[in-house]
Motif scaffolding. Structure first.
Motif, mmCIF file in Angstrom:
data_model
loop_
_atom_site.group_PDB
_atom_site.id
_atom_site.type_symbol
_atom_site.label_atom_id
_atom_site.label_comp_id
_atom_site.label_asym_id
_atom_site.label_seq_id
_atom_site.Cartn_x
_atom_site.Cartn_y
_atom_site.Cartn_z
ATOM 1 N N MET A 1 -34.366 -29.911 25.485
ATOM 2 C CA MET A 1 -33.561 -28.916 24.775
ATOM 3 C C MET A 1 -32.826 -29.601 23.622
ATOM 4 O O MET A 1 -32.205 -30.648 23.799
ATOM 5 C CB MET A 1 -32.545 -28.278 25.725
ATOM 6 C CG MET A 1 -31.690 -27.204 25.065
ATOM 7 S SD MET A 1 -30.370 -26.603 26.157
ATOM 8 C CE MET A 1 -31.358 -25.871 27.459
ATOM 9 N N ALA A 2 -32.902 -28.979 22.443
ATOM 10 C CA ALA A 2 -32.233 -29.544 21.275
ATOM 11 C C ALA A 2 -30.723 -29.499 21.459
ATOM 12 O O ALA A 2 -30.175 -28.566 22.051
ATOM 13 C CB ALA A 2 -32.631 -28.772 20.023
ATOM 14 N N ALA A 3 -30.043 -30.504 20.929
ATOM 15 C CA ALA A 3 -28.588 -30.564 21.033
ATOM 16 C C ALA A 3 -27.951 -29.416 20.257
ATOM 17 O O ALA A 3 -28.496 -28.944 19.243
ATOM 18 C CB ALA A 3 -28.088 -31.899 20.503
ATOM 19 N N THR A 4 -26.796 -28.952 20.734
ATOM 20 C CA THR A 4 -26.019 -27.949 20.021
ATOM 21 C C THR A 4 -25.264 -28.639 18.895
ATOM 22 O O THR A 4 -24.451 -29.535 19.133
ATOM 23 C CB THR A 4 -25.027 -27.248 20.967
ATOM 24 O OG1 THR A 4 -25.753 -26.620 22.028
ATOM 25 C CG2 THR A 4 -24.213 -26.208 20.220
ATOM 26 N N LYS A 5 -25.534 -28.224 17.656
ATOM 27 C CA LYS A 5 -24.927 -28.870 16.485
ATOM 28 C C LYS A 5 -23.596 -28.187 16.153
ATOM 29 O O LYS A 5 -23.541 -26.963 16.001
ATOM 30 C CB LYS A 5 -25.874 -28.786 15.290
ATOM 31 C CG LYS A 5 -27.187 -29.517 15.513
ATOM 32 C CD LYS A 5 -28.061 -29.525 14.257
ATOM 33 C CE LYS A 5 -28.521 -28.134 13.882
ATOM 34 N NZ LYS A 5 -29.425 -28.143 12.697
ATOM 35 N N ASP B 1 -24.959 -24.983 14.709
ATOM 36 C CA ASP B 1 -25.077 -23.851 15.628
ATOM 37 C C ASP B 1 -23.725 -23.213 15.875
ATOM 38 O O ASP B 1 -23.641 -22.008 16.145
ATOM 39 C CB ASP B 1 -25.652 -24.311 16.972
ATOM 40 C CG ASP B 1 -27.027 -24.929 16.837
ATOM 41 O OD1 ASP B 1 -27.904 -24.254 16.266
ATOM 42 O OD2 ASP B 1 -27.216 -26.071 17.282
ATOM 43 N N GLU C 1 -23.833 -32.315 19.548
ATOM 44 C CA GLU C 1 -23.850 -33.253 18.423
ATOM 45 C C GLU C 1 -22.929 -32.740 17.317
ATOM 46 O O GLU C 1 -23.093 -31.610 16.833
ATOM 47 C CB GLU C 1 -25.274 -33.391 17.873
ATOM 48 C CG GLU C 1 -25.365 -34.287 16.651
ATOM 49 C CD GLU C 1 -26.732 -34.246 15.988
ATOM 50 O OE1 GLU C 1 -26.915 -34.969 14.994
ATOM 51 O OE2 GLU C 1 -27.610 -33.479 16.455
ATOM 52 N N LYS D 1 -24.289 -21.167 21.454
ATOM 53 C CA LYS D 1 -25.532 -21.362 20.702
ATOM 54 C C LYS D 1 -26.430 -20.133 20.769
ATOM 55 O O LYS D 1 -27.129 -19.810 19.806
ATOM 56 C CB LYS D 1 -26.262 -22.594 21.242
ATOM 57 C CG LYS D 1 -27.474 -23.012 20.431
ATOM 58 C CD LYS D 1 -28.054 -24.313 20.942
ATOM 59 C CE LYS D 1 -29.228 -24.758 20.091
ATOM 60 N NZ LYS D 1 -29.800 -26.051 20.554
ATOM 61 N N LYS E 1 -21.762 -24.621 24.405
ATOM 62 C CA LYS E 1 -23.171 -24.527 24.805
ATOM 63 C C LYS E 1 -23.609 -23.070 24.931
ATOM 64 O O LYS E 1 -24.727 -22.704 24.546
ATOM 65 C CB LYS E 1 -23.386 -25.278 26.107
ATOM 66 C CG LYS E 1 -23.280 -26.792 25.935
ATOM 67 C CD LYS E 1 -23.473 -27.538 27.240
ATOM 68 C CE LYS E 1 -23.372 -29.032 27.026
ATOM 69 N NZ LYS E 1 -23.544 -29.796 28.279
ATOM 70 N N ASN F 1 -25.454 -33.294 25.272
ATOM 71 C CA ASN F 1 -26.248 -32.334 24.501
ATOM 72 C C ASN F 1 -25.442 -31.589 23.440
ATOM 73 O O ASN F 1 -25.781 -30.471 23.059
ATOM 74 C CB ASN F 1 -26.947 -31.337 25.427
ATOM 75 C CG ASN F 1 -28.376 -31.064 24.973
ATOM 76 O OD1 ASN F 1 -29.033 -31.960 24.449
ATOM 77 N ND2 ASN F 1 -28.846 -29.853 25.173
#
Length: 335
Positions: free
Chosen positions: A1-5, A51, A30, A131, A128, A28
């Motif tokens: 799963m892509a990190a939450t920016k 995000d 960033e 997102k 999280k 997770n």
């Protein structure tokens, strides 16, 4: 799963460092940029495509509230606000939530990592969840209240998170002055409920009060659970009274949506009507199950991406579009 920016926006260098340092410790997540105000935030939003934005309410120049309003109008996205713990901070926090922020956290009294650690667990969960939050652009037109209700005797319970403050204002703005008795548990920060009650009373037709122990439940009134120390329940139906129970948190929440829904289901049985405005989670889902077990009417958010709700009673289900939610509630509570 892509990190939450995450983009951190705060005019204080110290707070930017504290918030970003705390966020970087959350798995997770960033931090992609640190902005000192609205101008820098606009440029970084275009550059890094975050995000989620964390935004300080009290900033010089364009305030955090002004920038939030701009974001929600031009490029809606999840925004988490930070505000002072003062009375003015509470006013600004509620206004931020009404503009569309998904949550508002108090700034630490002392700018130290230890102070920020007190809220980092909840902040991480909200970031999280943010997102995938359904963030809508501001609605220009304000709906008129519905005509007077010929009430059928059903109580209404509503559960929501802080991110649904805007939706609650819009929904309650359509309620008639003699709305069904409405019990509300919303997961908002301590100190915000009184301001929320005052703002709603300035804008909507029904009366809004902060629930107290032993208060009679009457038509034409919306009862908001006080946050933090107790659970809100109703003891019987009809002619019920509210009770505030100093019990442990349920699914990490106090007051708990599930506890309220379960009490309404027990008291009113098949006549109970409940609306869950937040994503079904540990708090909320159990209450909806209790409602279903007695044959009550339950409305909750439909699966992600469908932009609506689902009305269920026993085995029967039907979709409810977002703009039809007020009319659906009125119909369920009318003769």
């Amino acid at each position: 799963m892509a990190a939450t920016k995450v983009l951190v926006v705060d005019d204080s260098l110290t707070m930017r460092a504290l918030i970003s340092g705390a966020l970087e410790r959350i798995p997770n997540v960033e931090v992609v940029g640190l902005a000192d105000g609205a101008d820098e935030a606009r440029a970084m939003t275009e550059q890094f495509r975050p995000d989620v934005i964390t935004l300080d309410v009290e900033m010089p120049g364009m305030s955090g509230l002004e920038y939030l309003a701009e974001v929600m109008e031009k490029r809606p996205m999840p925004v988490i606000m930070f505000s002072t713990r003062t009375e003015a901070g509470a006013e600004a926090s509620v206004e931020a939530l009404r503009l569309g922020a998904i949550d508002c956290f108090p700034k630490p009294k002392v700018a130290t990592p230890a102070e920020l650690d007190k809220i980092i667990g909840k902040l991480g969960k909200r970031i999280k969840a943010a997102k995938s939050a359904d963030v809508r652009a501001a609605v220009a037109a304000k709906a008129a209240p519905a005509a007077a209700l010929e009430w059928n005797g059903r109580p209404l319970a509503i559960g929501a998170d802080a991110g649904n403050t805007k939706n609650l204002f819009e929904l309650f703005g359509t309620f008639p002055a003699n709305c069904p008795p409405t019990l509300v548990v919303q997961h908002i920060g301590a100190g915000l409920a009184e301001t929320m009650v005052a703002k709603l009373n300035d804008e909507i037709a029904p009366k809004v009060v902060l629930a107290t122990d032993g208060m009679a439940v009457e038509q034409g009134t919306i009862y908001l659970a006080p946050p933090g120390e107790t659970h809100l329940v109703i003891d019987s139906w009809p002619n019920g009274k509210l009770r505030l129970l100093p019990r442990d948190p349920v699914a990490g929440e106090r007051p708990s949506i599930s506890v309220l829904f379960a009490s309404v289901a027990k008291a009113a049985g098949a006549d109970a009507v409940a609306l869950l405005m937040s994503e079904p989670s540990e708090d909320g889902a159990a209450g909806m199950n209790a409602l279903s077990a007695v044959g009550g009417y339950g409305i909750q958010q439909a699966p992600e991406g469908t932009n609506g709700f689902t009305l269920a009673r026993k085995m029967a289900q039907q979709p409810v579009a977002l703009d039809q939610l007020p009319a659906t509630l009125v119909k369920l509570c009318s003769k």
